[in-house]
Design an enzyme around this catalytic site. Sequence first.
Site, short mmCIF file in Angstrom:
data_model
loop_
_atom_site.label_atom_id
_atom_site.label_comp_id
_atom_site.label_asym_id
_atom_site.label_seq_id
_atom_site.Cartn_x
_atom_site.Cartn_y
_atom_site.Cartn_z
N HIS A 17 28.32 42.57 45.52
CA HIS A 17 29.36 42.92 46.50
C HIS A 17 28.71 43.45 47.78
O HIS A 17 29.08 43.07 48.89
CB HIS A 17 30.29 44.02 45.96
CG HIS A 17 31.16 43.61 44.84
ND1 HIS A 17 31.22 44.32 43.66
CD2 HIS A 17 32.04 42.58 44.69
CE1 HIS A 17 32.10 43.77 42.85
NE2 HIS A 17 32.60 42.69 43.45
N LYS A 41 47.03 46.40 35.73
CA LYS A 41 45.72 46.53 35.10
C LYS A 41 45.24 47.98 35.23
O LYS A 41 45.41 48.61 36.26
CB LYS A 41 44.69 45.64 35.80
CG LYS A 41 44.75 44.19 35.43
CD LYS A 41 43.69 43.45 36.22
CE LYS A 41 42.91 42.51 35.37
NZ LYS A 41 41.88 41.80 36.12
N ARG A 90 29.76 32.65 43.67
CA ARG A 90 28.61 32.65 42.77
C ARG A 90 28.35 31.29 42.16
O ARG A 90 27.22 30.94 41.87
CB ARG A 90 28.82 33.66 41.64
CG ARG A 90 28.88 35.09 42.08
CD ARG A 90 29.24 35.97 40.94
NE ARG A 90 30.61 35.64 40.53
CZ ARG A 90 31.33 36.32 39.67
NH1 ARG A 90 30.82 37.36 39.07
NH2 ARG A 90 32.57 35.97 39.38
N SER A 127 31.38 42.62 38.03
CA SER A 127 31.76 43.97 37.62
C SER A 127 32.00 44.04 36.12
O SER A 127 31.62 45.01 35.46
CB SER A 127 33.01 44.43 38.38
OG SER A 127 32.74 44.55 39.74
#
Length: 159
Positions: A17, A41, A90, A127
Amino acid sequence: MRRAVCPGSFDPVTNGHMDIIGRSAGLFDEVIIAVLVNESKTGLFPVEERMALLREVSADYPNVRVESFRGLLVDFCQAMEARVVVKGIRAVSDFDYELQMAQMNIGLAGVETLFMPTNPLYSFLSSSLVKEVARWGGDVTAHVPPQVSARLGERLRGS
């Protein structure tokens, strides 16, 4: 002013990040790190703590600020007068999903998306992976800023 938004949950912020944020800070006059508030969440870190961590680790970039948002990213971008979203990519699987989001965002509000390939050093990093390794006592110090590593240790030892 060229203003961009780097959105995410950042639970926790990783070196991947930070690579995207730092590179974005070199391209835009102002970068807003936008922390998504998702009531459905429960994160490891509450939104306020994620924001505080992001402020700490991005302090070397004077043109970066941290905000939170609920709802549609394009509404947040319009409120912040930002016409560009920066997304780190990614893998091809990231691109497939993010392309759909980018096309929706341009259609809804004319907000452009800049896809920035992740530095190969961080191409595997997420993460979720960091949290999983840290939960099992693995060393994540090479994958997160030092402040995050310390907080991860405190949080996981306390739970």
